[in-house]
Design a protein around this motif. Structure first.
Motif, PDB file in Angstrom:
ATOM      1  N   LEU A  92       2.720 -32.161 -73.657  1.00 60.48           N
ATOM      2  CA  LEU A  92       2.560 -32.473 -75.414  1.00 60.48           C
ATOM      3  C   LEU A  92       0.498 -31.980 -75.564  1.00 60.48           C
ATOM      4  O   LEU A  92       0.033 -32.695 -74.584  1.00 60.48           O
ATOM      5  CB  LEU A  92       3.531 -33.417 -75.674  1.00 60.48           C
ATOM      6  N   GLU A  93       0.755 -31.779 -77.166  1.00 59.20           N
ATOM      7  CA  GLU A  93      -0.395 -31.332 -77.148  1.00 59.20           C
ATOM      8  C   GLU A  93      -1.281 -31.955 -78.157  1.00 59.20           C
ATOM      9  O   GLU A  93      -0.272 -32.614 -79.406  1.00 59.20           O
ATOM     10  CB  GLU A  93      -0.790 -29.714 -77.498  1.00 59.20           C
ATOM     11  N   PHE A  94      -1.966 -32.825 -78.352  1.00 60.66           N
ATOM     12  CA  PHE A  94      -1.820 -34.196 -79.018  1.00 60.66           C
ATOM     13  C   PHE A  94      -2.884 -33.955 -80.330  1.00 60.66           C
ATOM     14  O   PHE A  94      -3.855 -32.923 -79.946  1.00 60.66           O
ATOM     15  CB  PHE A  94      -1.739 -35.854 -78.480  1.00 60.66           C
ATOM     16  N   VAL A  96      -5.420 -34.131 -83.372  1.00 65.64           N
ATOM     17  CA  VAL A  96      -5.353 -35.727 -84.240  1.00 65.64           C
ATOM     18  C   VAL A  96      -6.701 -34.328 -84.984  1.00 65.64           C
ATOM     19  O   VAL A  96      -7.230 -33.815 -85.121  1.00 65.64           O
ATOM     20  CB  VAL A  96      -7.001 -36.501 -83.411  1.00 65.64           C
ATOM     21  N   ARG A  97      -6.652 -35.124 -86.497  1.00 64.00           N
ATOM     22  CA  ARG A  97      -7.023 -34.734 -88.371  1.00 64.00           C
ATOM     23  C   ARG A  97      -7.313 -35.375 -88.317  1.00 64.00           C
ATOM     24  O   ARG A  97      -7.517 -36.245 -89.257  1.00 64.00           O
ATOM     25  CB  ARG A  97      -6.203 -33.689 -88.346  1.00 64.00           C
ATOM     26  N   ASN A  98      -9.235 -34.703 -88.895  1.00 64.94           N
ATOM     27  CA  ASN A  98     -10.162 -35.872 -90.175  1.00 64.94           C
ATOM     28  C   ASN A  98      -9.736 -35.500 -91.279  1.00 64.94           C
ATOM     29  O   ASN A  98     -10.080 -35.738 -92.294  1.00 64.94           O
ATOM     30  CB  ASN A  98     -11.067 -36.553 -88.644  1.00 64.94           C
ATOM     31  N   VAL A 100      -8.746 -31.418 -93.196  1.00 67.13           N
ATOM     32  CA  VAL A 100      -8.046 -30.906 -93.421  1.00 67.13           C
ATOM     33  C   VAL A 100      -8.134 -29.386 -93.147  1.00 67.13           C
ATOM     34  O   VAL A 100      -9.430 -29.429 -93.316  1.00 67.13           O
ATOM     35  CB  VAL A 100      -6.519 -30.322 -94.718  1.00 67.13           C
ATOM     36  N   ALA A 101      -7.459 -28.500 -92.215  1.00 69.62           N
ATOM     37  CA  ALA A 101      -7.963 -27.159 -91.565  1.00 69.62           C
ATOM     38  C   ALA A 101      -6.787 -26.474 -90.722  1.00 69.62           C
ATOM     39  O   ALA A 101      -5.625 -27.292 -90.395  1.00 69.62           O
ATOM     40  CB  ALA A 101      -8.906 -27.105 -90.960  1.00 69.62           C
ATOM     41  N   GLY A 102      -6.628 -25.470 -90.707  1.00 70.62           N
ATOM     42  CA  GLY A 102      -5.684 -24.596 -89.618  1.00 70.62           C
ATOM     43  C   GLY A 102      -4.038 -24.765 -90.198  1.00 70.62           C
ATOM     44  O   GLY A 102      -4.411 -24.129 -91.126  1.00 70.62           O
ATOM     45  N   VAL A 177     -14.095 -31.822 -87.318  1.00 75.10           N
ATOM     46  CA  VAL A 177     -12.622 -31.854 -88.286  1.00 75.10           C
ATOM     47  C   VAL A 177     -11.240 -31.874 -87.412  1.00 75.10           C
ATOM     48  O   VAL A 177     -11.220 -33.037 -88.365  1.00 75.10           O
ATOM     49  CB  VAL A 177     -12.693 -30.179 -88.381  1.00 75.10           C
ATOM     50  N   ASP A 178     -11.432 -31.665 -86.644  1.00 72.79           N
ATOM     51  CA  ASP A 178      -9.769 -32.015 -85.630  1.00 72.79           C
ATOM     52  C   ASP A 178     -10.023 -31.495 -84.271  1.00 72.79           C
ATOM     53  O   ASP A 178     -10.714 -31.053 -83.664  1.00 72.79           O
ATOM     54  CB  ASP A 178      -8.916 -31.029 -86.432  1.00 72.79           C
ATOM     55  N   PHE A 179      -9.053 -31.800 -83.804  1.00 77.64           N
ATOM     56  CA  PHE A 179      -9.246 -31.209 -82.107  1.00 77.64           C
ATOM     57  C   PHE A 179      -8.138 -31.429 -81.125  1.00 77.64           C
ATOM     58  O   PHE A 179      -6.800 -32.467 -82.249  1.00 77.64           O
ATOM     59  CB  PHE A 179     -10.283 -32.390 -81.357  1.00 77.64           C
ATOM     60  N   ASP A 200     -13.550 -24.767 -77.385  1.00 77.64           N
ATOM     61  CA  ASP A 200     -12.140 -23.855 -77.676  1.00 77.64           C
ATOM     62  C   ASP A 200     -11.154 -24.707 -78.171  1.00 77.64           C
ATOM     63  O   ASP A 200     -10.289 -24.495 -79.011  1.00 77.64           O
ATOM     64  CB  ASP A 200     -11.981 -23.537 -76.703  1.00 77.64           C
ATOM     65  N   THR A 201     -11.105 -26.271 -78.075  1.00 75.45           N
ATOM     66  CA  THR A 201     -10.446 -27.555 -78.714  1.00 75.45           C
ATOM     67  C   THR A 201     -10.549 -28.638 -79.569  1.00 75.45           C
ATOM     68  O   THR A 201      -9.534 -28.668 -79.605  1.00 75.45           O
ATOM     69  CB  THR A 201     -10.243 -27.794 -77.363  1.00 75.45           C
ATOM     70  N   CYS A 202     -11.457 -27.979 -80.447  1.00 69.49           N
ATOM     71  CA  CYS A 202     -12.022 -28.750 -81.325  1.00 69.49           C
ATOM     72  C   CYS A 202     -12.332 -28.014 -82.391  1.00 69.49           C
ATOM     73  O   CYS A 202     -12.773 -26.887 -81.992  1.00 69.49           O
ATOM     74  CB  CYS A 202     -13.434 -30.130 -81.033  1.00 69.49           C
TER      75      CYS A 202
END
Ligand code: TMP
Length: 240
Positions: A92-94, A96-98, A100-102, A177-179, A200-202
């Motif tokens: 599972l990929e978790f 987390v968004r602070n 909105v993007a992507g 922003v998110d990761f 790469d992941t954030c």
């Protein structure tokens, strides 16, 4: 400190290789020099990117370890490799968004940059054939991947990790922003924060200009060579 002997290649992913070691409970994670996006459709060799990501992830995981959160990270071994606890990755990929993007911005047609009152957690099922679909807790439990108890435990950890690294990055003029993060289980069934924390992941935005400082530049074909951006992130993390 017992010396680490690198053994056979155990797994190879798009940007990392995992080697067994002389300790059955530890692995060496080797960061490769390529950058990928769109499930591997975009794939480019970027000389020394692995060195930068190894160092960036090392700094962030050292910080998380220092906050007494259990992670797979043990120590950096050389330019491209780090010693980690061997885990079975939970598929599972978790996210987390602070802000909105992507994919959230596209899926819900919300302008990129809208700040979220509370962080939003999403889970994606790591399955190449299905193209890593967004799923919910009930799907994950139904699929037999995880229990509700483990999910609750993971949500507590990612909430905690988000709070501490959000501040860690902000102190370096970087907005988190998110990761995306992954978890694994060690041989004693402990759940450990695993994977990497890198551009790469954030999604990282500059605090003053709000300019993108991460892989989105490559993903969105705004910039082919993002090494200078990754170097800028590392430079900022190294400022005390
Ligand atoms: P998304 O907006 O494309 O869903 O991505 C959310 C975050 O997860 C973003 O910081 C990039 C990261 N991410 C990965 O690290 N690997 C992936 O395969 C995907 C799709 C996203």
């Amino acid at each position: 400190m017992k010396s680490v002997i690198k053994k056979n290649l155990f797994l190879e992913g798009k940007t990392k290789k995992i080697y067994n070691t002389n300790n059955p409970f530890q692995v060496l994670i080797h960061y490769k020099d390529n950058i990928t996006a769109c499930n591997g459709l975009q794939n480019k060799f970027l000389q020394d990117k692995g060195i930068l990501n190894n160092e960036i992830s090392t700094l962030v995981f050292k910080f998380i370890n220092s906050c007494e959160i259990k992670t797979h990270f043990i120590r950096k071994i050389n330019n491209r490799e780090q010693l980690c606890h061997k885990v079975d990755i939970i598929p599972l990929e978790f996210v987390v968004r602070n802000i909105v993007a992507g994919s959230m911005s596209k899926r819900l047609n919300i302008k990129e940059g809208v700040r979220l009152l509370n962080p939003i957690f999403e889970i994606f099922y790591k399955n190449d054939k299905l193209k890593d679909p967004l799923i919910n807790d009930h799907h994950a439990v139904f699929l037999g991947i995880i229990s509700y108890e483990e999910l609750n435990n993971i949500y507590k950890i990612i909430s905690n990790v988000n709070n501490i690294i959000k501040k860690y990055f902000l102190d370096k003029n970087i907005i988190l922003v998110d990761f995306k993060i992954e978890f694994g289980k060690d041989h004693k069934n402990n759940i450990l924060l695993s994977d990497e924390i890198t551009p790469d992941t954030c999604r990282f935005w500059d605090k003053k200009t709000m300019k993108k400082l991460d892989k989105d530049l490559f993903r969105m074909k705004l910039q082919e060579d993002v090494l200078d951006i990754y170097m800028e992130i590392l430079k900022r993390l190294n400022v005390k």
